[in-house]
Design a protein around this motif. Structure first.
Motif, PDB file in Angstrom:
ATOM      1  N   HIS A   1       0.864  -1.186  -0.074  1.00  0.00           N
ATOM      2  CA  HIS A   1      -0.003   0.047  -0.012  1.00  0.00           C
ATOM      3  C   HIS A   1       0.832   1.104  -0.158  1.00  0.00           C
ATOM      4  O   HIS A   1       1.489   1.587   0.956  1.00  0.00           O
ATOM      5  CB  HIS A   1      -0.787  -0.205   1.172  1.00  0.00           C
ATOM      6  CG  HIS A   1      -1.926   1.124   1.223  1.00  0.00           C
ATOM      7  ND1 HIS A   1      -3.013   1.176   0.447  1.00  0.00           N
ATOM      8  CD2 HIS A   1      -1.640   2.552   1.791  1.00  0.00           C
ATOM      9  CE1 HIS A   1      -3.519   2.456   0.643  1.00  0.00           C
ATOM     10  NE2 HIS A   1      -2.760   3.016   1.470  1.00  0.00           N
ATOM     11  N   VAL A   2       0.977   1.902  -1.143  1.00  0.00           N
ATOM     12  CA  VAL A   2       1.791   3.079  -1.276  1.00  0.00           C
ATOM     13  C   VAL A   2       0.967   4.087  -2.273  1.00  0.00           C
ATOM     14  O   VAL A   2       0.293   3.536  -3.298  1.00  0.00           O
ATOM     15  CB  VAL A   2       3.078   2.787  -1.760  1.00  0.00           C
ATOM     16  CG1 VAL A   2       3.048   1.915  -3.107  1.00  0.00           C
ATOM     17  CG2 VAL A   2       3.974   4.178  -1.860  1.00  0.00           C
ATOM     18  N   ALA A   3       0.859   5.177  -2.076  1.00  0.00           N
ATOM     19  CA  ALA A   3      -0.136   6.091  -2.909  1.00  0.00           C
ATOM     20  C   ALA A   3       0.278   6.548  -4.186  1.00  0.00           C
ATOM     21  O   ALA A   3      -0.428   6.749  -5.191  1.00  0.00           O
ATOM     22  CB  ALA A   3      -0.484   7.246  -1.911  1.00  0.00           C
ATOM     23  N   THR A   4       1.635   6.838  -4.302  1.00  0.00           N
ATOM     24  CA  THR A   4       2.162   7.535  -5.701  1.00  0.00           C
ATOM     25  C   THR A   4       3.181   7.022  -6.260  1.00  0.00           C
ATOM     26  O   THR A   4       4.333   6.430  -5.477  1.00  0.00           O
ATOM     27  CB  THR A   4       2.076   9.097  -5.479  1.00  0.00           C
ATOM     28  OG1 THR A   4       3.119   9.319  -4.339  1.00  0.00           O
ATOM     29  CG2 THR A   4       0.737   9.726  -4.657  1.00  0.00           C
ATOM     30  N   LEU A   5       3.383   7.208  -7.476  1.00  0.00           N
ATOM     31  CA  LEU A   5       4.681   6.953  -8.082  1.00  0.00           C
ATOM     32  C   LEU A   5       6.048   7.380  -7.368  1.00  0.00           C
ATOM     33  O   LEU A   5       6.742   6.369  -7.237  1.00  0.00           O
ATOM     34  CB  LEU A   5       4.614   7.579  -9.536  1.00  0.00           C
ATOM     35  CG  LEU A   5       5.692   6.900 -10.552  1.00  0.00           C
ATOM     36  CD1 LEU A   5       5.740   5.541 -10.718  1.00  0.00           C
ATOM     37  CD2 LEU A   5       5.613   7.704 -11.836  1.00  0.00           C
TER      38      LEU A   5
ATOM     39  N   ALA B   1      -6.231   5.757  -2.790  1.00  0.00           N
ATOM     40  CA  ALA B   1      -4.735   6.246  -2.550  1.00  0.00           C
ATOM     41  C   ALA B   1      -3.887   5.063  -2.581  1.00  0.00           C
ATOM     42  O   ALA B   1      -3.336   4.667  -1.401  1.00  0.00           O
ATOM     43  CB  ALA B   1      -4.903   6.910  -1.356  1.00  0.00           C
ATOM     44  N   HIS B   2      -3.793   4.141  -3.432  1.00  0.00           N
ATOM     45  CA  HIS B   2      -3.263   3.077  -3.837  1.00  0.00           C
ATOM     46  C   HIS B   2      -2.654   2.998  -5.008  1.00  0.00           C
ATOM     47  O   HIS B   2      -3.391   2.980  -6.048  1.00  0.00           O
ATOM     48  CB  HIS B   2      -4.005   1.798  -3.213  1.00  0.00           C
ATOM     49  CG  HIS B   2      -2.875   0.384  -3.131  1.00  0.00           C
ATOM     50  ND1 HIS B   2      -3.069  -0.508  -2.176  1.00  0.00           N
ATOM     51  CD2 HIS B   2      -2.259   0.033  -3.985  1.00  0.00           C
ATOM     52  CE1 HIS B   2      -2.090  -1.461  -2.455  1.00  0.00           C
ATOM     53  NE2 HIS B   2      -1.867  -1.278  -3.370  1.00  0.00           N
ATOM     54  N   PHE B   3      -0.970   3.091  -5.192  1.00  0.00           N
ATOM     55  CA  PHE B   3      -0.854   3.105  -6.708  1.00  0.00           C
ATOM     56  C   PHE B   3      -1.201   2.030  -7.696  1.00  0.00           C
ATOM     57  O   PHE B   3      -1.295   0.902  -7.291  1.00  0.00           O
ATOM     58  CB  PHE B   3       0.857   2.720  -6.773  1.00  0.00           C
ATOM     59  CG  PHE B   3       1.267   3.032  -8.159  1.00  0.00           C
ATOM     60  CD1 PHE B   3       1.442   4.345  -8.524  1.00  0.00           C
ATOM     61  CD2 PHE B   3       1.403   2.017  -8.685  1.00  0.00           C
ATOM     62  CE1 PHE B   3       1.991   4.390  -9.898  1.00  0.00           C
ATOM     63  CE2 PHE B   3       1.918   2.164  -9.928  1.00  0.00           C
ATOM     64  CZ  PHE B   3       2.236   3.452 -10.522  1.00  0.00           C
TER      65      PHE B   3
END
Length: 140
Positions: A53-57, A98-100
């Motif tokens: 779980h990571v939001a952005t590039l 909000a998960h890449f």
């Protein structure tokens, strides 16, 4: 599935655990990424998501970014071979989840010009997304 931590309320984390409205046929999975077909019968819209779980590039690790890039390319090759679309596109869009995740999708021949990339239309190729996803596994 992986032992990655699930973030409460995240639709993509839930999807990776097999629940929620985003669950579609899985094409490929490893410790870093999950590739799945959009739920439904219109063929050729896939998601490449980080397992973590990571939001952005910019927050991806180098290994995650490389795994995403590899998966996106292989999905594009598979879509081109299996569907013979006019174009294969890829996009990282929106902030609704909000998960890449990266979309990879076919723009089928004959798609009306006025339609944006994310709309289905009556002439779009349909079929069994599960069977189609099984075919795409051969490209990984």
């Amino acid at each position: 599935m992986s032992s990655q931590r699930v973030t409460e309320g995240c639709l993509i984390c839930a999807k990776h655990q097999g629940s929620g409205p985003l669950v579609g046929p899985v094409v490929f999975t490893d410790d870093l990424v999950v590739v799945s077909h959009q739920p439904g019968s219109v063929l050729g819209h896939l998601f490449v998501e980080t397992r973590r779980h990571v939001a952005t590039l910019d927050l991806l690790t180098v290994a995650e970014a490389e795994a995403v890039a590899r998966a996106v390319r292989l999905v594009a090759v598979g879509l081109r071979a299996e569907l013979d679309p006019e174009f294969v596109f890829s996009a990282v869009v929106g902030r609704a989840v909000a998960h890449f995740h990266q979309h990879v999708f076919a723009r089928h021949r004959g798609t009306p010009e006025e339609l944006p990339w994310d709309e289905d239309w009556a002439g779009a190729p349909t079929g069994d997304a599960g069977a189609f996803s099984t075919n795409l596994r051969g490209y990984f």
